[in-house]
Design a protein around this motif. Structure first.
Motif, mmCIF file in Angstrom:
data_model
loop_
_atom_site.group_PDB
_atom_site.id
_atom_site.type_symbol
_atom_site.label_atom_id
_atom_site.label_comp_id
_atom_site.label_asym_id
_atom_site.label_seq_id
_atom_site.Cartn_x
_atom_site.Cartn_y
_atom_site.Cartn_z
ATOM 1 N N VAL A 95 36.638 19.399 17.265
ATOM 2 C CA VAL A 95 37.025 18.294 18.411
ATOM 3 C C VAL A 95 36.150 18.759 19.681
ATOM 4 O O VAL A 95 35.539 17.786 20.522
ATOM 5 C CB VAL A 95 38.293 17.989 18.656
ATOM 6 C CG1 VAL A 95 38.936 17.718 19.743
ATOM 7 C CG2 VAL A 95 39.150 17.606 17.229
ATOM 8 N N VAL A 96 36.053 19.892 19.875
ATOM 9 C CA VAL A 96 35.218 20.421 21.075
ATOM 10 C C VAL A 96 33.834 20.075 21.123
ATOM 11 O O VAL A 96 33.341 19.343 21.882
ATOM 12 C CB VAL A 96 35.308 22.229 21.406
ATOM 13 C CG1 VAL A 96 34.535 22.400 22.350
ATOM 14 C CG2 VAL A 96 36.871 22.420 21.792
ATOM 15 N N HIS A 97 33.424 20.322 20.075
ATOM 16 C CA HIS A 97 32.049 19.701 19.657
ATOM 17 C C HIS A 97 31.638 18.330 19.962
ATOM 18 O O HIS A 97 30.756 17.865 20.857
ATOM 19 C CB HIS A 97 31.331 20.061 18.378
ATOM 20 C CG HIS A 97 30.020 19.528 18.009
ATOM 21 N ND1 HIS A 97 28.718 20.437 18.510
ATOM 22 C CD2 HIS A 97 29.472 18.528 17.895
ATOM 23 C CE1 HIS A 97 27.816 19.704 18.454
ATOM 24 N NE2 HIS A 97 28.179 18.325 17.716
ATOM 25 N N TYR A 98 32.750 17.617 19.362
ATOM 26 C CA TYR A 98 32.247 16.276 19.720
ATOM 27 C C TYR A 98 32.928 15.485 20.709
ATOM 28 O O TYR A 98 32.355 14.115 20.893
ATOM 29 C CB TYR A 98 32.944 15.538 17.973
ATOM 30 C CG TYR A 98 31.888 15.744 16.994
ATOM 31 C CD1 TYR A 98 30.821 14.650 17.274
ATOM 32 C CD2 TYR A 98 31.804 16.300 16.077
ATOM 33 C CE1 TYR A 98 29.744 14.735 16.253
ATOM 34 C CE2 TYR A 98 30.847 16.504 14.906
ATOM 35 C CZ TYR A 98 30.180 15.654 15.170
ATOM 36 O OH TYR A 98 28.858 15.709 14.125
ATOM 37 N N ILE A 99 33.787 16.079 21.283
ATOM 38 C CA ILE A 99 33.990 15.477 22.755
ATOM 39 C C ILE A 99 32.971 15.741 23.657
ATOM 40 O O ILE A 99 32.583 14.917 24.359
ATOM 41 C CB ILE A 99 35.258 16.385 23.353
ATOM 42 C CG1 ILE A 99 36.529 15.480 22.649
ATOM 43 C CG2 ILE A 99 35.566 16.164 24.990
ATOM 44 C CD1 ILE A 99 37.967 16.217 23.133
ATOM 45 N N ASN A 100 32.445 16.885 23.447
ATOM 46 C CA ASN A 100 30.994 17.169 24.384
ATOM 47 C C ASN A 100 30.016 16.026 23.842
ATOM 48 O O ASN A 100 29.510 15.576 24.720
ATOM 49 C CB ASN A 100 30.599 18.597 24.081
ATOM 50 C CG ASN A 100 29.279 18.738 24.746
ATOM 51 O OD1 ASN A 100 29.088 18.380 26.179
ATOM 52 N ND2 ASN A 100 28.189 18.987 24.230
ATOM 53 N N ARG A 101 29.726 16.222 22.493
ATOM 54 C CA ARG A 101 28.604 15.390 22.009
ATOM 55 C C ARG A 101 28.810 13.731 22.247
ATOM 56 O O ARG A 101 27.861 13.010 22.263
ATOM 57 C CB ARG A 101 28.358 15.521 20.420
ATOM 58 C CG ARG A 101 27.365 14.916 19.893
ATOM 59 C CD ARG A 101 25.995 15.205 20.304
ATOM 60 N NE ARG A 101 25.397 16.500 20.268
ATOM 61 C CZ ARG A 101 25.214 17.361 21.153
ATOM 62 N NH1 ARG A 101 25.118 16.984 22.084
ATOM 63 N NH2 ARG A 101 24.897 18.292 20.689
ATOM 64 N N SER A 102 30.037 13.440 21.942
ATOM 65 C CA SER A 102 30.511 11.963 22.065
ATOM 66 C C SER A 102 30.448 11.164 23.697
ATOM 67 O O SER A 102 30.050 10.231 23.874
ATOM 68 C CB SER A 102 31.491 11.569 21.473
ATOM 69 O OG SER A 102 31.551 12.125 20.183
ATOM 70 N N TRP A 103 31.095 12.244 24.485
ATOM 71 C CA TRP A 103 31.420 11.679 25.848
ATOM 72 C C TRP A 103 30.727 12.403 26.938
ATOM 73 O O TRP A 103 30.182 11.573 27.797
ATOM 74 C CB TRP A 103 33.002 11.640 25.820
ATOM 75 C CG TRP A 103 33.710 10.713 24.897
ATOM 76 C CD1 TRP A 103 33.026 9.581 24.301
ATOM 77 C CD2 TRP A 103 35.006 10.674 24.225
ATOM 78 N NE1 TRP A 103 34.169 9.235 23.320
ATOM 79 C CE2 TRP A 103 35.028 9.935 23.445
ATOM 80 C CE3 TRP A 103 35.989 11.827 24.576
ATOM 81 C CZ2 TRP A 103 36.259 9.519 22.604
ATOM 82 C CZ3 TRP A 103 37.090 11.736 23.768
ATOM 83 C CH2 TRP A 103 37.345 10.668 22.770
ATOM 84 N N VAL A 104 31.064 13.666 26.843
ATOM 85 C CA VAL A 104 30.512 14.636 27.756
ATOM 86 C C VAL A 104 29.183 14.376 28.152
ATOM 87 O O VAL A 104 28.573 13.973 29.161
ATOM 88 C CB VAL A 104 30.945 15.954 27.898
ATOM 89 C CG1 VAL A 104 30.585 16.816 29.205
ATOM 90 C CG2 VAL A 104 32.589 15.928 27.727
ATOM 91 N N TYR A 105 28.350 14.668 27.101
ATOM 92 C CA TYR A 105 26.956 14.807 27.204
ATOM 93 C C TYR A 105 26.462 13.271 27.527
ATOM 94 O O TYR A 105 25.598 13.364 28.391
ATOM 95 C CB TYR A 105 26.305 15.385 25.834
ATOM 96 C CG TYR A 105 24.953 14.987 25.373
ATOM 97 C CD1 TYR A 105 23.923 15.896 25.939
ATOM 98 C CD2 TYR A 105 24.542 14.222 24.531
ATOM 99 C CE1 TYR A 105 22.760 15.675 25.789
ATOM 100 C CE2 TYR A 105 23.218 14.091 24.234
ATOM 101 C CZ TYR A 105 22.180 14.866 25.037
ATOM 102 O OH TYR A 105 20.959 14.548 24.915
ATOM 103 N N PRO A 106 26.702 12.212 26.922
ATOM 104 C CA PRO A 106 25.871 11.021 27.101
ATOM 105 C C PRO A 106 26.370 10.606 28.473
ATOM 106 O O PRO A 106 25.421 10.039 29.120
ATOM 107 C CB PRO A 106 26.490 9.950 26.242
ATOM 108 C CG PRO A 106 27.604 10.604 25.605
ATOM 109 C CD PRO A 106 27.561 12.156 25.698
ATOM 110 N N LEU A 107 27.482 10.999 29.153
ATOM 111 C CA LEU A 107 28.001 10.508 30.355
ATOM 112 C C LEU A 107 27.158 11.462 31.335
ATOM 113 O O LEU A 107 26.562 10.844 32.553
ATOM 114 C CB LEU A 107 29.494 10.453 30.642
ATOM 115 C CG LEU A 107 29.993 9.342 29.697
ATOM 116 C CD1 LEU A 107 31.612 9.335 29.954
ATOM 117 C CD2 LEU A 107 29.518 8.001 29.857
ATOM 118 N N ARG A 108 26.735 12.782 31.060
ATOM 119 C CA ARG A 108 26.187 13.409 32.042
ATOM 120 C C ARG A 108 24.532 13.097 31.801
ATOM 121 O O ARG A 108 23.783 13.417 32.791
ATOM 122 C CB ARG A 108 26.396 15.053 31.673
ATOM 123 C CG ARG A 108 27.666 15.348 31.882
ATOM 124 C CD ARG A 108 27.762 16.870 31.751
ATOM 125 N NE ARG A 108 26.843 17.949 32.320
ATOM 126 C CZ ARG A 108 26.151 18.679 31.861
ATOM 127 N NH1 ARG A 108 26.345 18.994 30.745
ATOM 128 N NH2 ARG A 108 25.100 19.446 32.577
#
Ligand SMILES: NC(=O)c1ccc[n+]([C@@H]2O[C@H](COP(=O)([O-])OP(=O)(O)OC[C@H]3O[C@@H](n4cnc5c(N)ncnc54)[C@H](OP(=O)(O)O)[C@@H]3O)[C@@H](O)[C@H]2O)c1
Length: 277
Positions: A95-108
């Motif tokens: 979940v931590v990986h995919y919260i970053n990959r799905s939302w945090v990374y693309p929005l940053r």
């Protein structure tokens, strides 16, 4: 005839393996269909040429992985769901990986090149299968005592996963920093304050980029290897295999792309494995 979920599960593992087997020759033959390698992709998408915003496509395709996995921890699929310290920690890694990959990374990093819908749809297809086989194993089919995470493989896998995650995020940050400063310079140049280069790509510097051209891929592989060591599941090892089959050839092609486009590319830098490849 398929009569049970465990038979469907086995079939999906077989399909997962099949995808890994075909993806490497496909990438080696046709090239990679997005980002800086998109122009050399040998399939002519132009029939219909349906592209979508790269960030939107990314959010959609990666969110599928998060949803498919976490749904396995709800009563929705039926049967018992095993909740204890180990299964929750293993799920937290995902979940931590995919919260970053799905939302945090693309929005940053909201400046990705446009993406063909074919790329997004094929990733969605894979992520449904991958999220399900991994989530369902940890939550239902696998048997994990509550203290399994304290075993040598639990702790070693967790440590490798965290190390890979840190390296992956750090390397992604370096590429994001390049994109941001490029964008600022381009905006200034457009206003007539500067004569900055309009080229989208430069040679990444610092961090693990001093050793390899694609450290974000290397660290992604380390993350999933850590997850596979911690879970000791076939599904997780198949994901490692798929990531290698997918990211390995892309890393080699990116490395070649850099060498072709930058005469001053650091000669000692390797593609994905320091000093070796
Ligand atoms: N598990 C898996 O199978 C899997 C598969 C794919 C990706 N991922 C992960 O997702 C993350 C992103 O992967 P990706 O394939 O999109 O990486 P990428 O092709 O290297 O692109 C990442 C971002 O950096 C930009 N960029 C890349 N090289 C650049 C350069 N030399 N100069 C300036 N900007 C540059 C790209 O812009 P453009 O969009 O314009 O190219 C994009 O915005 C990585 O952490 C990767 O490990 C995992």
């Amino acid at each position: 005839m398929i009569t049970s979920e465990s038979q469907i599960y086995q079939l999906l593992l077989g399909l997962h393996l099949g995808l890994s087997v075909v993806v490497t020759p496909l990438i080696l033959w046709f090239g990679s269909p997005y980002g800086k390698l998109a122009d050399s992709f040998k399939v002519h998408w132009s029939r219909g040429n349906v592209t979508i915003n790269g960030t939107l496509g990314w959010v959609i395709m990666e969110t599928v992985s998060l949803v498919a996995y976490t749904l396995c921890f709800t009563p929705w699929l039926g049967g018992p769901v095993h909740l204890n310290a180990t299964t929750l920690l293993l799920a937290a890694m995902w979940v931590v990986h995919y919260i970053n990959r799905s939302w945090v990374y693309p929005l940053r990093n909201p400046h990705r090149s446009p993406m063909h819908v074919g790329v997004m749809l094929s990733a969605v297809f894979f992520n449904v299968i991958n999220g399900y086989v991994n989530g369902r194993w940890v939550s239902h089919f696998g048997e994990y005592p509550a203290d399994a995470i304290l075993s040598w493989h639990g702790l070693a896998g967790l440590a490798l996963f965290v190390g890979g995650l840190v390296g992956n995020v750090h390397s992604d940050n370096i590429l994001m920093g390049i994109q941001r400063s490029k964008r600022q310079k381009t905006q200034l140049a457009t206003k007539g304050h500067d004569t900055a280069s309009q080229s989208r790509y430069v040679i990444p510097r610092n961090g693990l980029f001093e050793w390899v051209s694609s450290p974000h891929y290397l660290c992604e592989l380390l993350e999933w290897t850590g997850y596979a060591i911690a879970t000791r599941s076939t599904a997780a090892w198949l994901f490692v295999l798929f990531a290698m089959a997918n990211l390995g050839p892309r890393a080699i092609q990116c490395h070649r792309w850099y060498k072709t486009h930058f005469a001053n590319y650091p000669p000692a830098r390797k593609a994905i494995i320091p000093y070796l490849l």
